[in-house]
Design a protein around this motif. Structure first.
Motif, PDB file in Angstrom:
ATOM      1  N   MET A 275       0.083   8.109  -3.190  1.00  0.00           N
ATOM      2  CA  MET A 275       1.342   8.782  -2.839  1.00  0.00           C
ATOM      3  C   MET A 275       1.518  10.109  -3.577  1.00  0.00           C
ATOM      4  O   MET A 275       2.062  11.063  -3.028  1.00  0.00           O
ATOM      5  N   ASN A 276       1.057  10.163  -4.841  1.00  0.00           N
ATOM      6  CA  ASN A 276       1.206  11.434  -5.563  1.00  0.00           C
ATOM      7  C   ASN A 276      -0.021  12.327  -5.414  1.00  0.00           C
ATOM      8  O   ASN A 276      -0.149  13.351  -6.087  1.00  0.00           O
ATOM      9  N   GLU A 277      -0.918  11.890  -4.531  1.00  0.00           N
ATOM     10  CA  GLU A 277      -2.100  12.683  -4.140  1.00  0.00           C
ATOM     11  C   GLU A 277      -3.051  12.971  -5.303  1.00  0.00           C
ATOM     12  O   GLU A 277      -3.745  13.987  -5.313  1.00  0.00           O
ATOM     13  N   SER A 278      -3.094  12.054  -6.277  1.00  0.00           N
ATOM     14  CA  SER A 278      -4.099  12.188  -7.329  1.00  0.00           C
ATOM     15  C   SER A 278      -5.441  11.603  -6.871  1.00  0.00           C
ATOM     16  O   SER A 278      -6.445  11.720  -7.574  1.00  0.00           O
ATOM     17  N   THR A 279      -5.436  10.999  -5.685  1.00  0.00           N
ATOM     18  CA  THR A 279      -6.669  10.595  -5.013  1.00  0.00           C
ATOM     19  C   THR A 279      -6.469  10.784  -3.519  1.00  0.00           C
ATOM     20  O   THR A 279      -5.325  10.756  -3.033  1.00  0.00           O
ATOM     21  N   ASP A 280      -7.562  10.986  -2.801  1.00  0.00           N
ATOM     22  CA  ASP A 280      -7.466  11.189  -1.347  1.00  0.00           C
ATOM     23  C   ASP A 280      -7.468   9.872  -0.587  1.00  0.00           C
ATOM     24  O   ASP A 280      -6.886   9.763   0.493  1.00  0.00           O
ATOM     25  N   VAL A 281      -8.149   8.892  -1.153  1.00  0.00           N
ATOM     26  CA  VAL A 281      -8.382   7.620  -0.469  1.00  0.00           C
ATOM     27  C   VAL A 281      -8.276   6.492  -1.493  1.00  0.00           C
ATOM     28  O   VAL A 281      -8.663   6.665  -2.649  1.00  0.00           O
ATOM     29  N   ILE A 282      -7.748   5.357  -1.075  1.00  0.00           N
ATOM     30  CA  ILE A 282      -7.832   4.165  -1.916  1.00  0.00           C
ATOM     31  C   ILE A 282      -8.489   3.036  -1.127  1.00  0.00           C
ATOM     32  O   ILE A 282      -8.430   3.009   0.110  1.00  0.00           O
ATOM     33  N   ILE A 283      -9.143   2.148  -1.857  1.00  0.00           N
ATOM     34  CA  ILE A 283      -9.741   0.957  -1.264  1.00  0.00           C
ATOM     35  C   ILE A 283      -8.862  -0.230  -1.637  1.00  0.00           C
ATOM     36  O   ILE A 283      -8.587  -0.467  -2.810  1.00  0.00           O
ATOM     37  N   ALA A 284      -8.390  -0.954  -0.623  1.00  0.00           N
ATOM     38  CA  ALA A 284      -7.540  -2.116  -0.866  1.00  0.00           C
ATOM     39  C   ALA A 284      -7.638  -3.047   0.337  1.00  0.00           C
ATOM     40  O   ALA A 284      -8.372  -2.772   1.291  1.00  0.00           O
ATOM     41  N   TRP A 285      -6.888  -4.144   0.286  1.00  0.00           N
ATOM     42  CA  TRP A 285      -6.936  -5.127   1.365  1.00  0.00           C
ATOM     43  C   TRP A 285      -5.837  -4.864   2.391  1.00  0.00           C
ATOM     44  O   TRP A 285      -4.778  -4.334   2.065  1.00  0.00           O
ATOM     45  N   MET A 286      -6.086  -5.285   3.613  1.00  0.00           N
ATOM     46  CA  MET A 286      -5.102  -5.157   4.685  1.00  0.00           C
ATOM     47  C   MET A 286      -3.849  -5.992   4.405  1.00  0.00           C
ATOM     48  O   MET A 286      -2.815  -5.781   5.032  1.00  0.00           O
ATOM     49  N   THR A 287      -3.927  -6.910   3.478  1.00  0.00           N
ATOM     50  CA  THR A 287      -2.753  -7.695   3.095  1.00  0.00           C
ATOM     51  C   THR A 287      -1.730  -6.871   2.328  1.00  0.00           C
ATOM     52  O   THR A 287      -0.628  -7.347   2.052  1.00  0.00           O
ATOM     53  N   ASN A 288      -2.083  -5.618   1.991  1.00  0.00           N
ATOM     54  CA  ASN A 288      -1.195  -4.743   1.215  1.00  0.00           C
ATOM     55  C   ASN A 288      -0.525  -3.656   2.056  1.00  0.00           C
ATOM     56  O   ASN A 288       0.116  -2.761   1.499  1.00  0.00           O
ATOM     57  N   VAL A 289      -0.675  -3.724   3.365  1.00  0.00           N
ATOM     58  CA  VAL A 289      -0.128  -2.666   4.223  1.00  0.00           C
ATOM     59  C   VAL A 289       1.374  -2.480   3.999  1.00  0.00           C
ATOM     60  O   VAL A 289       1.864  -1.355   3.853  1.00  0.00           O
ATOM     61  N   ALA A 290       2.127  -3.570   3.960  1.00  0.00           N
ATOM     62  CA  ALA A 290       3.585  -3.469   3.799  1.00  0.00           C
ATOM     63  C   ALA A 290       3.949  -2.820   2.467  1.00  0.00           C
ATOM     64  O   ALA A 290       4.861  -1.985   2.401  1.00  0.00           O
ATOM     65  N   ILE A 291       3.241  -3.196   1.421  1.00  0.00           N
ATOM     66  CA  ILE A 291       3.513  -2.624   0.097  1.00  0.00           C
ATOM     67  C   ILE A 291       3.279  -1.118   0.102  1.00  0.00           C
ATOM     68  O   ILE A 291       4.130  -0.333  -0.352  1.00  0.00           O
ATOM     69  N   PHE A 292       2.131  -0.687   0.634  1.00  0.00           N
ATOM     70  CA  PHE A 292       1.816   0.743   0.663  1.00  0.00           C
ATOM     71  C   PHE A 292       2.744   1.504   1.605  1.00  0.00           C
ATOM     72  O   PHE A 292       3.116   2.649   1.336  1.00  0.00           O
ATOM     73  N   THR A 293       3.126   0.875   2.702  1.00  0.00           N
ATOM     74  CA  THR A 293       4.042   1.513   3.643  1.00  0.00           C
ATOM     75  C   THR A 293       5.391   1.779   2.974  1.00  0.00           C
ATOM     76  O   THR A 293       5.978   2.861   3.124  1.00  0.00           O
ATOM     77  N   ASN A 294       5.887   0.807   2.224  1.00  0.00           N
ATOM     78  CA  ASN A 294       7.161   0.986   1.517  1.00  0.00           C
ATOM     79  C   ASN A 294       7.058   2.064   0.447  1.00  0.00           C
ATOM     80  O   ASN A 294       7.979   2.871   0.272  1.00  0.00           O
ATOM     81  N   GLN A 295       5.927   2.086  -0.275  1.00  0.00           N
ATOM     82  CA  GLN A 295       5.729   3.125  -1.285  1.00  0.00           C
ATOM     83  C   GLN A 295       5.683   4.503  -0.630  1.00  0.00           C
ATOM     84  O   GLN A 295       6.240   5.477  -1.165  1.00  0.00           O
ATOM     85  N   ALA A 296       5.048   4.575   0.536  1.00  0.00           N
ATOM     86  CA  ALA A 296       4.950   5.856   1.247  1.00  0.00           C
ATOM     87  C   ALA A 296       6.326   6.327   1.724  1.00  0.00           C
ATOM     88  O   ALA A 296       6.662   7.514   1.619  1.00  0.00           O
ATOM     89  N   LYS A 297       7.138   5.394   2.215  1.00  0.00           N
ATOM     90  CA  LYS A 297       8.480   5.751   2.681  1.00  0.00           C
ATOM     91  C   LYS A 297       9.317   6.338   1.553  1.00  0.00           C
ATOM     92  O   LYS A 297      10.060   7.301   1.739  1.00  0.00           O
ATOM     93  N   GLN A 298       9.184   5.744   0.374  1.00  0.00           N
ATOM     94  CA  GLN A 298       9.935   6.241  -0.783  1.00  0.00           C
ATOM     95  C   GLN A 298       9.505   7.656  -1.153  1.00  0.00           C
ATOM     96  O   GLN A 298      10.291   8.430  -1.710  1.00  0.00           O
ATOM     97  N   ALA A 299       8.247   7.986  -0.831  1.00  0.00           N
ATOM     98  CA  ALA A 299       7.738   9.326  -1.117  1.00  0.00           C
ATOM     99  C   ALA A 299       7.823  10.239   0.103  1.00  0.00           C
ATOM    100  O   ALA A 299       7.284  11.347   0.099  1.00  0.00           O
ATOM    101  N   ASP A 300       8.517   9.744   1.145  1.00  0.00           N
ATOM    102  CA  ASP A 300       8.670  10.493   2.407  1.00  0.00           C
ATOM    103  C   ASP A 300       7.308  10.826   3.024  1.00  0.00           C
ATOM    104  O   ASP A 300       7.077  11.948   3.479  1.00  0.00           O
ATOM    105  N   LYS A 301       6.416   9.810   3.019  1.00  0.00           N
ATOM    106  CA  LYS A 301       5.079   9.997   3.569  1.00  0.00           C
ATOM    107  C   LYS A 301       4.716   8.802   4.447  1.00  0.00           C
ATOM    108  O   LYS A 301       5.457   7.818   4.517  1.00  0.00           O
TER     109      LYS A 301
END
Length: 332
Positions: A175-201
């Motif tokens: 979210m803060n763009e200190s990396t371009d890509v992360i490797i994680a599981w599809m079980t984390n989509v909701a978590i990352f989506t919520n984090q992105a919304k908070q960052a307006d992304k």
């Protein structure tokens, strides 16, 4: 009147005695998780909370874990009877350690591994990660398969800048763009989506199975001692677990509530989101074709081919059929 009262008391005593007898007769099963409780672990908690395990005369104790390797160790040493862990890790452990454990049902019939990027990153397909900063956690099983996925799209590890970070830091790093890509599981989509919304992304996920990594992943594994000494209990537990899995799919919110009743430090919203993310790994085109929980020979062989290649093991060192027993899975 006195006689009727005596009859009522006697009937009540018999009912209580029957209840105590049933409780005493319940078979205890220790269930081993391959990680801490989360939405992808909901079925076993639903089995307990909704009474599906009790209906089969089973009382379940849940043990947390810290990865498939630890779960396999606990199963092989008799600490636990049955549990969830990666079938690929089981196959590798059978070759390297000869562990007395057998897979009895698939849970994830697709691998959970994925790349996550920001929608406006310019990365539109996996090949576009060439030259990019990629962050992963140190102990995820995804790292084992990364070289194969890169090779499938014509890349190598030299084509990316790979760094390792704490699992909890991956989302914020993206979210803060200190990396371009992360490797994680599809079980984390909701978590990352919520984090992105908070960052307006917004985020985009690239599942690795779409790049050709077709394999079984999380499965029900059981100690051979448990299967040989208490086969009827094992069969009843698998039946209850499958019923719980189907309930979770049909009732994600109720399943989340049931899980939080067992693990109150979790939140219903987070668990429900993770449950919905997990469903794509459990109920999909493979499920439609083969059935829930199936361990089909072709996909099983393909799993071992990928695992052996990823871990540098001799493909001929294991017949993958020796790692499974389909007889404990109830008929559809």
């Amino acid at each position: 009147m006195a006689m009727n009262k005596l009859k009522t008391l006697a009937a009540g005593a018999i009912a209580v005695a029957g209840t105590i007898s049933a409780a005493q007769a319940a078979d205890t099963v220790t269930f081993q998780l391959d990680w801490l409780p989360g939405g992808d672990k909901a079925p076993v908690y639903v089995c307990i909370e909704k009474g599906f395990c009790a209906e089969e005369g089973i009382e379940v104790k849940v043990e947390p874990g810290r990865g498939s390797s630890e779960a396999i160790t606990k199963l092989s040493t008799g600490v636990s009877d049955i549990g969830s862990a990666d079938i690929g890790a089981l196959m590798a452990a059978k070759v390297t350690e000869g562990v007395p454990i057998t897979a009895v049902m698939s849970i994830f019939n697709k691998g959970p591994h994925a790349f996550f990027v920001l929608k406006d990153s310019g990365i539109e397909k996996i090949e576009d990660i060439k030259g990019k900063e990629v962050a992963t956690s140190p102990f995820t099983s995804s790292n084992v398969f990364l070289p194969l996925v890169l090779k499938d799209v014509g890349l190598s590890e030299d084509d990316i800048k790979l760094t390792k970070a704490d699992p909890g830091a991956l989302g914020p790093m993206l979210m803060n763009e200190s990396t371009d890509v992360i490797i994680a599981w599809m079980t984390n989509v909701a978590i990352f989506t919520n984090q992105a919304k908070q960052a307006d992304k917004e985020i985009v996920a690239f599942p690795w199975d779409a790049a050709g990594l077709e394999l079984y992943s999380a499965s029900l594994l059981a100690s051979d001692k448990f299967l040989s000494e208490r086969p009827d209990v094992a069969k009843r537990f698998v039946k209850a677990f499958k019923k719980s899995l189907e309930y979770v799919k049909a009732n994600p919110h109720e399943a989340a509530v049931a899980m939080v009743a067992q693990v109150p430090e979790l939140s219903v919203a987070d668990i429900e989101g993770a449950i919905k993310d997990t469903m794509v790994l459990e109920f999909n085109d493979v499920t439609d074709k083969d059935g829930l929980g199936a361990l089909k020979a072709g996909r099983l062989a393909a799993t071992w081919e990928r695992v052996s290649a990823a871990q540098g093991l001799d493909k001929d060192a294991l017949d993958p059929e020796t790692a499974v027993d389909r007889s404990f899975l109830p008929e559809s």
